[in-house]
Design a protein around this motif. Structure first.
Motif, PDB file in Angstrom:
ATOM      1  N   ILE A  26      -9.640   2.016  -5.630  1.00 51.44           N
ATOM      2  CA  ILE A  26      -9.426   2.766  -4.195  1.00 51.44           C
ATOM      3  C   ILE A  26      -7.822   2.789  -4.099  1.00 51.44           C
ATOM      4  O   ILE A  26      -7.157   3.890  -3.585  1.00 51.44           O
ATOM      5  CB  ILE A  26      -9.850   2.221  -2.881  1.00 51.44           C
ATOM      6  CG1 ILE A  26     -11.508   2.198  -2.925  1.00 51.44           C
ATOM      7  CG2 ILE A  26      -9.335   2.536  -1.768  1.00 51.44           C
ATOM      8  CD1 ILE A  26     -12.039   3.564  -3.235  1.00 51.44           C
ATOM      9  N   ALA A  27      -7.035   2.016  -4.403  1.00 45.91           N
ATOM     10  CA  ALA A  27      -5.604   2.030  -4.406  1.00 45.91           C
ATOM     11  C   ALA A  27      -4.958   3.094  -5.279  1.00 45.91           C
ATOM     12  O   ALA A  27      -4.338   3.997  -4.773  1.00 45.91           O
ATOM     13  CB  ALA A  27      -4.863   0.729  -4.811  1.00 45.91           C
ATOM     14  N   VAL A  28      -5.697   3.188  -6.454  1.00 48.98           N
ATOM     15  CA  VAL A  28      -5.211   4.455  -7.279  1.00 48.98           C
ATOM     16  C   VAL A  28      -5.425   5.859  -6.653  1.00 48.98           C
ATOM     17  O   VAL A  28      -4.721   6.797  -6.719  1.00 48.98           O
ATOM     18  CB  VAL A  28      -5.611   4.028  -8.734  1.00 48.98           C
ATOM     19  CG1 VAL A  28      -5.363   5.322  -9.613  1.00 48.98           C
ATOM     20  CG2 VAL A  28      -5.163   2.789  -9.165  1.00 48.98           C
ATOM     21  N   ASP A  29      -6.751   5.703  -6.109  1.00 50.96           N
ATOM     22  CA  ASP A  29      -7.150   7.057  -5.696  1.00 50.96           C
ATOM     23  C   ASP A  29      -6.317   7.326  -4.481  1.00 50.96           C
ATOM     24  O   ASP A  29      -5.828   8.581  -4.372  1.00 50.96           O
ATOM     25  CB  ASP A  29      -8.740   6.782  -4.944  1.00 50.96           C
ATOM     26  CG  ASP A  29      -9.117   8.105  -4.979  1.00 50.96           C
ATOM     27  OD1 ASP A  29      -9.290   8.801  -5.768  1.00 50.96           O
ATOM     28  OD2 ASP A  29      -9.959   8.227  -3.778  1.00 50.96           O
ATOM     29  N   ILE A  30      -5.922   6.667  -3.783  1.00 45.67           N
ATOM     30  CA  ILE A  30      -4.982   6.767  -2.567  1.00 45.67           C
ATOM     31  C   ILE A  30      -3.452   7.207  -2.932  1.00 45.67           C
ATOM     32  O   ILE A  30      -2.992   8.211  -2.452  1.00 45.67           O
ATOM     33  CB  ILE A  30      -4.801   5.674  -1.647  1.00 45.67           C
ATOM     34  CG1 ILE A  30      -6.051   5.427  -0.783  1.00 45.67           C
ATOM     35  CG2 ILE A  30      -3.614   5.763  -0.531  1.00 45.67           C
ATOM     36  CD1 ILE A  30      -6.186   4.053  -0.344  1.00 45.67           C
ATOM     37  N   ALA A  31      -3.274   6.828  -4.249  1.00 49.77           N
ATOM     38  CA  ALA A  31      -1.914   7.015  -4.759  1.00 49.77           C
ATOM     39  C   ALA A  31      -1.927   8.504  -5.194  1.00 49.77           C
ATOM     40  O   ALA A  31      -0.984   9.181  -4.980  1.00 49.77           O
ATOM     41  CB  ALA A  31      -1.618   6.066  -6.055  1.00 49.77           C
ATOM     42  N   LYS A  32      -3.038   8.968  -5.741  1.00 50.09           N
ATOM     43  CA  LYS A  32      -3.351  10.170  -6.207  1.00 50.09           C
ATOM     44  C   LYS A  32      -3.149  11.189  -5.048  1.00 50.09           C
ATOM     45  O   LYS A  32      -2.744  12.231  -4.809  1.00 50.09           O
ATOM     46  CB  LYS A  32      -4.469  10.356  -7.003  1.00 50.09           C
ATOM     47  CG  LYS A  32      -4.396   9.813  -8.377  1.00 50.09           C
ATOM     48  CD  LYS A  32      -5.581   9.816  -9.255  1.00 50.09           C
ATOM     49  CE  LYS A  32      -5.593   9.040 -10.606  1.00 50.09           C
ATOM     50  NZ  LYS A  32      -6.825   8.989 -11.238  1.00 50.09           N
ATOM     51  N   HIS A  40      -5.310  -9.172   0.347  1.00 51.84           N
ATOM     52  CA  HIS A  40      -5.013  -7.742   0.338  1.00 51.84           C
ATOM     53  C   HIS A  40      -4.038  -7.285  -0.983  1.00 51.84           C
ATOM     54  O   HIS A  40      -3.304  -8.193  -1.270  1.00 51.84           O
ATOM     55  CB  HIS A  40      -4.285  -7.506   1.619  1.00 51.84           C
ATOM     56  CG  HIS A  40      -2.833  -8.414   1.988  1.00 51.84           C
ATOM     57  ND1 HIS A  40      -3.137  -9.733   2.381  1.00 51.84           N
ATOM     58  CD2 HIS A  40      -1.645  -8.336   1.969  1.00 51.84           C
ATOM     59  CE1 HIS A  40      -1.816 -10.228   2.422  1.00 51.84           C
ATOM     60  NE2 HIS A  40      -1.189  -9.305   2.210  1.00 51.84           N
ATOM     61  N   MET A  41      -4.090  -6.235  -1.088  1.00 50.42           N
ATOM     62  CA  MET A  41      -3.411  -5.355  -2.325  1.00 50.42           C
ATOM     63  C   MET A  41      -2.304  -4.711  -1.331  1.00 50.42           C
ATOM     64  O   MET A  41      -3.079  -3.953  -0.339  1.00 50.42           O
ATOM     65  CB  MET A  41      -4.327  -4.495  -2.999  1.00 50.42           C
ATOM     66  CG  MET A  41      -4.172  -4.301  -4.285  1.00 50.42           C
ATOM     67  SD  MET A  41      -5.453  -3.521  -5.089  1.00 50.42           S
ATOM     68  CE  MET A  41      -6.018  -4.840  -6.171  1.00 50.42           C
ATOM     69  N   HIS A  42      -1.316  -4.387  -1.782  1.00 48.23           N
ATOM     70  CA  HIS A  42      -0.284  -3.716  -1.602  1.00 48.23           C
ATOM     71  C   HIS A  42      -0.091  -2.387  -2.353  1.00 48.23           C
ATOM     72  O   HIS A  42       0.012  -2.586  -3.629  1.00 48.23           O
ATOM     73  CB  HIS A  42       1.248  -4.216  -1.376  1.00 48.23           C
ATOM     74  CG  HIS A  42       1.353  -5.267  -0.470  1.00 48.23           C
ATOM     75  ND1 HIS A  42       2.188  -5.717   0.791  1.00 48.23           N
ATOM     76  CD2 HIS A  42       1.179  -6.652  -0.387  1.00 48.23           C
ATOM     77  CE1 HIS A  42       2.081  -6.641   1.399  1.00 48.23           C
ATOM     78  NE2 HIS A  42       1.553  -7.418   0.644  1.00 48.23           N
ATOM     79  N   LEU A  43      -0.069  -1.368  -1.786  1.00 53.44           N
ATOM     80  CA  LEU A  43       0.127  -0.172  -2.713  1.00 53.44           C
ATOM     81  C   LEU A  43       1.765   0.573  -2.066  1.00 53.44           C
ATOM     82  O   LEU A  43       1.602   0.818  -0.930  1.00 53.44           O
ATOM     83  CB  LEU A  43      -0.751   1.197  -2.698  1.00 53.44           C
ATOM     84  CG  LEU A  43      -0.572   2.274  -3.058  1.00 53.44           C
ATOM     85  CD1 LEU A  43      -0.378   2.290  -4.533  1.00 53.44           C
ATOM     86  CD2 LEU A  43      -1.532   3.551  -2.673  1.00 53.44           C
ATOM     87  N   LEU A  44       2.432   0.487  -2.976  1.00 56.21           N
ATOM     88  CA  LEU A  44       4.017   0.658  -2.576  1.00 56.21           C
ATOM     89  C   LEU A  44       4.379   1.998  -3.396  1.00 56.21           C
ATOM     90  O   LEU A  44       4.233   1.798  -4.782  1.00 56.21           O
ATOM     91  CB  LEU A  44       4.920  -0.182  -2.893  1.00 56.21           C
ATOM     92  CG  LEU A  44       4.763  -1.464  -1.601  1.00 56.21           C
ATOM     93  CD1 LEU A  44       5.079  -2.662  -2.459  1.00 56.21           C
ATOM     94  CD2 LEU A  44       5.556  -1.222  -0.685  1.00 56.21           C
ATOM     95  N   ILE A  65       1.334  -1.765  -7.278  1.00 52.07           N
ATOM     96  CA  ILE A  65       0.289  -2.606  -6.640  1.00 52.07           C
ATOM     97  C   ILE A  65       0.665  -4.034  -6.824  1.00 52.07           C
ATOM     98  O   ILE A  65       0.931  -4.476  -7.897  1.00 52.07           O
ATOM     99  CB  ILE A  65      -1.158  -1.964  -7.426  1.00 52.07           C
ATOM    100  CG1 ILE A  65      -1.148  -0.622  -6.977  1.00 52.07           C
ATOM    101  CG2 ILE A  65      -2.179  -3.127  -6.822  1.00 52.07           C
ATOM    102  CD1 ILE A  65      -2.817  -0.140  -7.783  1.00 52.07           C
ATOM    103  N   ILE A  66       0.815  -4.919  -5.648  1.00 59.04           N
ATOM    104  CA  ILE A  66       0.922  -6.143  -5.579  1.00 59.04           C
ATOM    105  C   ILE A  66      -0.081  -7.035  -4.867  1.00 59.04           C
ATOM    106  O   ILE A  66      -0.775  -6.419  -3.721  1.00 59.04           O
ATOM    107  CB  ILE A  66       2.357  -6.245  -5.049  1.00 59.04           C
ATOM    108  CG1 ILE A  66       3.573  -5.580  -5.374  1.00 59.04           C
ATOM    109  CG2 ILE A  66       2.710  -7.767  -4.574  1.00 59.04           C
ATOM    110  CD1 ILE A  66       4.878  -5.648  -4.796  1.00 59.04           C
TER     111      ILE A  66
END
Ligand code: 5GP
Length: 114
Positions: free
Chosen positions: A68-74, A101-105, A85-86
């Motif tokens: 989901i993090a990668v999908d949001i990045a796209k 929790h995962m941070h997407l920055l 991603i941290i």
């Protein structure tokens, strides 16, 4: 309020947050104090305190969070330029909220660790 309850209440929509994605497994919302133009937190919908509490039974959630993090990045159009991603763990890792929790920055050049 115990600080892990903040994320539980965001997931249940009992306190406000800018939720940008939610399904039956995870919720993603904007960080209240963004460190980059894009700063999204991805959390499981069930409580896990930290990465130390990942086990055989719950480990598949990490793959979904990552996906989901990668999908949001796209979707946010930061994937080509790149992002970070941290997951922070406990005191030395800088974890302030005791809820995995995962941070997407992304959206700018992030400082290198080295
Ligand atoms: P940690 O340091 O635990 O890895 O990251 C916790 C993050 O949660 C921080 O970046 C902080 O800004 C964010 N945060 C803390 N409280 C809230 C809140 O009430 N709402 C939202 N959206 N983010 C929060």
């Amino acid at each position: 309020m115990q600080n892990n309850l903040i994320f539980e209440n965001i997931i249940k929509k009992k306190i406000p947050a800018q939720i940008i994605y939610q399904d039956e497994k995870v919720t993603a919302f904007k960080d209240i104090n963004p460190k980059a133009p894009v700063h999204i937190l991805i959390v499981p919908n069930f409580f896990i305190a930290s990465s130390n509490d990942i086990n055989k039974k719950n480990k598949s959630i990490l793959g979904h969070m990552f996906y989901i993090a990668v999908d949001i990045a796209k979707q946010k159009k930061i994937s080509k330029e790149g992002y970070r991603i941290i997951i922070n763990c406990n005191k030395n890792g800088g974890q302030e909220i005791n809820y995995l929790h995962m941070h997407l920055l992304g959206g700018k050049k992030l400082k290198s660790f080295s």
